[in-house]
Write an enzyme that holds these catalytic residues in place. Structure first.
Site, short mmCIF file in Angstrom:
data_model
loop_
_atom_site.label_atom_id
_atom_site.label_comp_id
_atom_site.label_asym_id
_atom_site.label_seq_id
_atom_site.Cartn_x
_atom_site.Cartn_y
_atom_site.Cartn_z
N PHE A 11 0.83 -1.21 0.00
CA PHE A 11 0.00 0.00 0.00
C PHE A 11 0.87 1.26 0.00
O PHE A 11 0.88 2.04 -0.97
CB PHE A 11 -0.94 -0.09 1.21
CG PHE A 11 -1.57 1.19 1.63
CD1 PHE A 11 -2.22 2.01 0.71
CD2 PHE A 11 -1.53 1.58 2.97
CE1 PHE A 11 -2.81 3.20 1.11
CE2 PHE A 11 -2.12 2.76 3.37
CZ PHE A 11 -2.75 3.58 2.45
N GLY A 36 1.67 -7.61 -0.66
CA GLY A 36 1.71 -6.66 -1.77
C GLY A 36 1.14 -7.27 -3.03
O GLY A 36 0.98 -8.49 -3.12
N ALA A 78 9.11 -3.09 3.80
CA ALA A 78 8.66 -4.48 3.88
C ALA A 78 8.64 -4.91 5.34
O ALA A 78 9.60 -4.68 6.08
CB ALA A 78 9.59 -5.39 3.09
N SER A 121 6.33 2.77 13.43
CA SER A 121 4.92 2.92 13.76
C SER A 121 4.71 3.79 14.99
O SER A 121 4.95 3.36 16.11
CB SER A 121 4.35 1.52 14.00
OG SER A 121 3.13 1.61 14.67
N TYR A 148 4.86 -6.67 17.54
CA TYR A 148 5.07 -5.85 16.34
C TYR A 148 5.70 -4.51 16.72
O TYR A 148 6.68 -4.06 16.13
CB TYR A 148 3.72 -5.63 15.64
CG TYR A 148 3.70 -4.52 14.61
CD1 TYR A 148 4.31 -4.69 13.37
CD2 TYR A 148 3.08 -3.31 14.90
CE1 TYR A 148 4.29 -3.67 12.43
CE2 TYR A 148 3.04 -2.29 13.96
CZ TYR A 148 3.65 -2.48 12.73
OH TYR A 148 3.63 -1.46 11.80
N ILE A 207 -16.86 -2.72 15.44
CA ILE A 207 -15.88 -1.98 16.23
C ILE A 207 -15.58 -2.81 17.47
O ILE A 207 -16.50 -3.21 18.19
CB ILE A 207 -16.46 -0.61 16.65
CG1 ILE A 207 -16.59 0.31 15.43
CG2 ILE A 207 -15.62 0.03 17.75
CD1 ILE A 207 -17.27 1.63 15.71
N ARG A 215 -7.09 7.23 16.78
CA ARG A 215 -5.87 7.09 16.00
C ARG A 215 -5.58 8.42 15.32
O ARG A 215 -6.47 9.25 15.13
CB ARG A 215 -6.01 6.00 14.93
CG ARG A 215 -6.20 4.60 15.48
CD ARG A 215 -4.93 4.09 16.13
NE ARG A 215 -5.05 2.73 16.63
CZ ARG A 215 -5.32 2.40 17.89
NH1 ARG A 215 -5.51 3.35 18.80
NH2 ARG A 215 -5.39 1.14 18.25
N1 NAD Z 1 -0.41 1.29 6.99
C1 NAD Z 1 -0.18 1.83 8.17
O1 NAD Z 1 -1.08 2.41 8.79
C2 NAD Z 1 1.19 1.76 8.80
C3 NAD Z 1 1.40 2.42 10.03
C4 NAD Z 1 2.65 2.37 10.63
C5 NAD Z 1 3.67 1.68 10.03
N2 NAD Z 1 3.44 1.04 8.85
C6 NAD Z 1 4.57 0.32 8.25
O2 NAD Z 1 4.71 0.74 6.89
C7 NAD Z 1 5.20 -0.34 6.12
C8 NAD Z 1 4.30 -0.56 4.92
O3 NAD Z 1 2.99 -0.87 5.37
P1 NAD Z 1 1.76 -1.03 4.37
O4 NAD Z 1 0.58 -0.51 5.07
O5 NAD Z 1 2.09 -0.49 3.05
O6 NAD Z 1 1.63 -2.61 4.35
P2 NAD Z 1 1.57 -3.62 3.13
O7 NAD Z 1 1.31 -4.96 3.73
O8 NAD Z 1 0.64 -3.13 2.08
O9 NAD Z 1 3.06 -3.55 2.59
C9 NAD Z 1 4.10 -4.35 3.09
C10 NAD Z 1 4.83 -4.88 1.87
O10 NAD Z 1 5.95 -5.63 2.31
C11 NAD Z 1 5.97 -6.86 1.63
N3 NAD Z 1 6.66 -7.82 2.52
C12 NAD Z 1 6.24 -8.30 3.71
N4 NAD Z 1 7.16 -9.14 4.23
C13 NAD Z 1 8.19 -9.17 3.34
C14 NAD Z 1 9.45 -9.83 3.31
N5 NAD Z 1 9.83 -10.65 4.31
N6 NAD Z 1 10.27 -9.64 2.27
C15 NAD Z 1 9.90 -8.82 1.23
N7 NAD Z 1 8.71 -8.15 1.21
C16 NAD Z 1 7.88 -8.33 2.25
C17 NAD Z 1 4.55 -7.20 1.36
O11 NAD Z 1 4.36 -8.10 0.28
C18 NAD Z 1 3.96 -5.82 1.04
O12 NAD Z 1 4.11 -5.51 -0.33
C19 NAD Z 1 5.30 -1.53 7.06
O13 NAD Z 1 6.63 -1.61 7.54
C20 NAD Z 1 4.37 -1.17 8.18
O14 NAD Z 1 4.73 -1.82 9.39
C21 NAD Z 1 2.22 1.05 8.23
#
Ligand code: NAD
Length: 330
Positions: A11, A36, A78, A121, A148, A207, A215
């Site tokens: 995302f 992804g 990732a 995060s 996490y 909910i 948040r």
């Molecule tokens: N979406 C949120 O609200 C949010 C908030 C805080 C932090 N984050 C962090 O932002 C980052 C992206 O989150 P997102 O919401 O886009 O999630 P997402 O799941 O859409 O993206 C994560 C991506 O990492 C890939 N991935 C997972 N494990 C992997 C591995 N071992 N090797 C290679 N690729 C791998 C997945 O296929 C995916 O494309 C993450 O680190 C998440 O913890 C997200």
């Protein structure tokens, strides 16, 4: 700038990749496609200098790719990013989020990389912050309530020490609850997408808790800008949110208005590992990254509803999702 975006098919990563290409940078996406999707990158594959590689960040292939590309900046997105998965399976969580991180840091420093920008995060590393400390600033102690959150907190320590030991510069972006187009409605933390999807399909939203849980919702286009800004300047931890707290009940109300639904939410018991309130102080990001959020939640939810209305197979959602999160990050 030559860059690698791990998690670039996800995302947030797909929005960041698009922005980097738009600004003329070279991007290699490294993703294992566990959550992804290739279709997240479809619209931009012809847009610039983009290579997509399938690899696990914890494995030798991802390290080899870093060695091959010799990037100026590596964006580490990732991750296993689900709070409840980390509570059920902390070993699996640590493999991606700790071993994967260290594997990428080793590869990056050996390849002479200049800077790491890491997706942390803000909703989990600080734990439950006392009301008088909200909005929470980056100097607040880390006290995560989930494994996490522990992996995200320990990442800052690894990055700090890699800078001290090897001069590898870094920025940790402590993200609020990111929302926007391309967030999967079936993702556990994608509460905006899931609520919007359900309301558009005439289904009630569930909910967990009383709905007063808050948040700091930040739009994905603002988040992508923060990553690009952090590649240019700033060292250390930076909150990336709006400084505004929105409760689940308020979010639900905004989405019923936007979708034209009159469905009342259903309530379930609260979940383990989730903080009750969070709001991020983003003053340091403004000062040191020159970054400011530009989209408030009232306008931002519209982009999600419009995207869902535009239709796609990816917007399917199972009936049993529960919020806040069964889930992840925030
Ligand atoms: N979406 C949120 O609200 C949010 C908030 C805080 C932090 N984050 C962090 O932002 C980052 C992206 O989150 P997102 O919401 O886009 O999630 P997402 O799941 O859409 O993206 C994560 C991506 O990492 C890939 N991935 C997972 N494990 C992997 C591995 N071992 N090797 C290679 N690729 C791998 C997945 O296929 C995916 O494309 C993450 O680190 C998440 O913890 C997200």
């Amino acid at each position: 700038m030559k860059t690698i975006v791990t998690g670039g098919a996800g995302f947030i990563g797909s929005h960041l990749t698009a922005l980097l290409l738009e600004r003329g940078h070279q991007v290699m996406v490294v993703d294992d496609f566990s959550t992804g999707r290739a279709e997240n990158l479809e619209a931009i594959t012809a847009a610039g200098d983009l290579t997509i590689a399938e690899a696990d960040i914890a494995g030798p292939e991802a390290a080899r790719l870093v060695d091959q590309v010799r990037p100026d900046v590596v964006f580490l997105l990732a991750a296993q990013s689900t709070v409840q998965v980390s509570m059920r399976d902390p070993v699996l969580d640590a493999k991606a989020n700790v071993v994967g991180l260290v594997n990428m840091l080793e590869a990056a420093r050996l390849a002479g990389c200049r800077k790491i920008v890491f997706a942390s995060s803000g909703g989990t590393i600080y734990g439950q912050v006392a009301a008088e400390r909200l909005p929470v600033a980056e100097d607040h102690a880390h006290a995560p309530l989930s494994f996490y959150g522990v992996t995200k907190a320990v990442a800052s320590e690894y990055l700090r020490l890699y800078r001290t030991e090897y001069g590898l510069d870094y920025a940790v972006l402590a993200l609020g609850n990111v929302y926007g187009p391309r967030q999967r409605p079936d993702s556990e933390g994608g509460v905006v997408a899931t609520f919007a999807h359900r309301l558009l399909h005439g289904l009630p939203c569930r909910i967990n808790g009383d709905g007063a849980t808050t948040r700091d919702y930040v739009h994905v286009s603002d988040v992508a800008e923060a990553f690009v800004a952090a590649a240019r300047s700033g060292t250390g931890v930076f909150n990336v949110g709006t400084g505004v707290e929105t409760s689940l009940l308020e979010l639900h109300r905004l989405l019923t208005e936007r979708t034209g639904s009159h469905l009342a939410p259903e309530f379930g018991p609260p979940l383990r590992g989730e903080v009750r309130r969070i709001r991020l102080d983003v003053a340091r990001s403004g000062r040191q990254l020159g970054w400011h959020p530009s989209i408030g939640i009232e306008d931002g939810v519209g982009s999600v509803v419009d995207w869902l209305r535009s239709g796609s197979e990816a917007r399917r959602v199972p009936d049993d999702l529960e919020f806040p999160a069964r889930g992840r990050r925030q």
